[in-house]
Write an enzyme that holds these catalytic residues in place. Structure first.
Site, PDB file in Angstrom:
ATOM      1  N   LYS A  50       0.833  -1.213   0.000  1.00 22.92           N
ATOM      2  CA  LYS A  50       0.000   0.000   0.000  1.00 22.92           C
ATOM      3  C   LYS A  50       0.870   1.267   0.000  1.00 22.92           C
ATOM      4  O   LYS A  50       0.636   2.215  -0.758  1.00 22.92           O
ATOM      5  CB  LYS A  50      -0.901  -0.026   1.241  1.00 22.92           C
ATOM      6  CG  LYS A  50      -1.508   1.294   1.617  1.00 22.92           C
ATOM      7  CD  LYS A  50      -2.606   1.696   0.673  1.00 22.92           C
ATOM      8  CE  LYS A  50      -2.968   3.144   0.858  1.00 22.92           C
ATOM      9  NZ  LYS A  50      -4.248   3.492   0.347  1.00 22.92           N
ATOM     10  N   CYS A  63      -3.093  11.056   1.738  1.00 23.90           N
ATOM     11  CA  CYS A  63      -2.507   9.749   1.424  1.00 23.90           C
ATOM     12  C   CYS A  63      -1.133   9.894   0.800  1.00 23.90           C
ATOM     13  O   CYS A  63      -0.122   9.499   1.388  1.00 23.90           O
ATOM     14  CB  CYS A  63      -3.444   8.998   0.482  1.00 23.90           C
ATOM     15  SG  CYS A  63      -5.129   8.968   1.115  1.00 23.90           S
TER      16      CYS A  63
END
Ligand code: SAJ
Length: 434
Positions: free
Chosen positions: A212, A266
């Site tokens: 991720k 993010c």
């Protein structure tokens, strides 16, 4: 695993609530848990406390049919999904306090056989850390079994959805499922298989955590490359948009877009988790972060230089959101730039055009020299026109409005939209931005 079992989703934010709604409309009984009373109340009314297309319909249906409810306390459940924030601290080290608090709420509810899934984007080793914390609290339970103690299963399954497309991408994206044991991976895969039509790839927990972070770091490094090219091009008098378009004609080159910097929660955060875990090995990832973080200051200095000879400079700034066609201003480089202008051009008038909000955020509203305006009012008598976000709404602007202005176009937008040649007066900033 039977679809009639109960899932507790800890954290009803941008990821937790959509996940809860997806599960609750696909056969699960879901109890959402959040520390915020207003969030709990909104969900129990079938409402969504933030903007995300289609989510409201799913939540309303699930609450109405009795498969979704929210509360502040962590309940007993068969599956726990942790979707709380993982910010970073001052020194960019990950702040695990929210996931630790979630783990502390789960520990007393366990009796053995449960699955705990960490969805929050996490530094390498976080799933193991959470498992150890829970099992330290509950020495009557174990990770592997074999000694008579009931087993609790742990997995990491990072989310990869794009804000604005969450309800679609939750279903269509592939997912990575990384268990601390292979049984945990299989159990977690079965949970996601109930609503996810993408492929579910199983691996170990640390690989899933790093995968991720790698995805967002890859994007950050690529954007940093584009931002660096934009500064090189300014210095050499080249149009970076033409440059990148030409380079991308090569079949194996795919450079992303430069801009005013990288925003959101993010891409601007996750690479630090890699850097923080392996600082000596992460030189490129760190430098990319620094290049992208320095870009707002670079743009700010370009605007300052264009405004420097004007007694009362009027600056029209188009766009505040952290990316196009959303209303999300959090961690937006555009907000940083406007704040810097407000502080440095105290004799100036800064008119901000952001069609997706009705009022300025408090951080900007405090400045007397900053106002929210419509595009026409902002641009008509502006000395400098600044494009910070490529909102679709700006595409239909009358080219006459920016004629004869100094232009800082961070998204290569006006050249394409109006045919107006690149303003050769836009300076490359004198100092190195880093
Ligand atoms: N940006 C550029 N140039 C580009 C693309 C983006 O400057 O060519 C900027 C945007 O303007 C914005 C920032 O980068 O300020 C981030 O925007 P984004 O669209 O790249 O990403 P996010 O933060 O909305 O979502 C990302 C996605 N990750 C990847 O595409 C690898 C999403 O799939 C993740 O689920 C999400 O992060 C997350 O939650 O981690």
């Amino acid at each position: 695993m039977s679809n009639t079992k109960t899932v507790a989703v800890i954290g009803l934010g941008y990821i937790g609530l959509p996940t809860a709604a997806a599960l609750a409309t696909n056969g699960w009984t879901v109890i959402g848990v959040d520390v915020s009373g207003p969030t709990v109340d909104a969900v129990n009314r079938g409402e969504v406390p933030f903007v995300e297309p289609d989510l409201g319909t799913f939540v309303a249906v699930a609450v109405k049919q009795g498969t979704l409810r929210a509360q502040k306390e962590t309940p007993s459940a068969d599956v726990f999904i942790v979707a709380v924030p993982t910010p970073f601290a001052e020194d960019y080290a990950p702040d695990l306090s929210y996931i630790e608090a979630a783990a502390d709420g789960i520990a007393p509810r366990l009796s053995g056989g449960e699955l705990v899934i960490l969805e929050s984007t996490s530094p390498p080793g976080a799933t193991c850390h959470i498992a150890k914390r829970i099992l330290a609290d509950r020495p009557d339970l174990s990770l592997e079994g074999g000694d008579g103690r009931p087993v609790v299963h742990f997995a990491h399954c990072p989310e990869r959805v794009l804000p604005g497309r969450v309800m679609i991408e939750l279903v269509t994206n592939d997912r990575i499922v990384g268990g601390l044991t292979s049984t945990a991976s299989d159990m977690a895969r079965n949970v996601y298989a109930t609503f996810c039509k993408g492929e579910l790839h199983t691996t170990d927990a640390m690989t899933a955590e790093l995968a991720k972070l790698t995805e967002n770091s890859f994007r950050d490094v690529n954007i940093a490359f584009a931002n660096e090219l934009s500064m090189i091009s300014d210095r050499l008098g080249v149009d970076v948009w033409e440059l990148i378009a030409l380079a991308n004609k090569h079949p194996r080159v795919n450079i992303l877009e430069p801009g005013p910097g990288v925003g959101g929660h993010c891409i601007a955060v996750d690479p630090w988790f890699i850097v923080s875990s392996t600082p000596e090995q992460s030189r490129l990832i760190r430098t990319a972060r620094e290049v992208n973080d320095a870009k707002p200051e670079y743009v700010l200095r370009q605007i300052e230089q264009l405004a420097s000879g004007i007694a009362v400079p009027r600056i029209a700034v188009l766009g505040l959101a952290f990316k196009p066609d959303i209303d999300d201003l959090r961690e937006s480089p555009a907000v940083r730039i406007v704040e810097g202008l407000a502080q440095r051009l105290q004799n100036g008038l800064i008119r901000v055009v952001e069609p997706h909000v009705c009022e300025l955020p408090a951080r900007l509203g405090q400045f007397a020299n900053v106002t929210l305006a419509n595009a026409e009012d902002a641009l008509t008598d502006a000395d400098v026109a600044v494009l910070l976000v490529a909102h679709s709404a700006f595409r239909s602007l009358d080219p006459e409005l920016i004629k004869d202005k100094h232009i800082v176009d961070t998204k290569g937008f006006w050249g394409l939209a109006t045919g107006k040649p690149r303003d050769k007066n836009v300076p490359a900033v004198k100092e190195q931005p880093l």
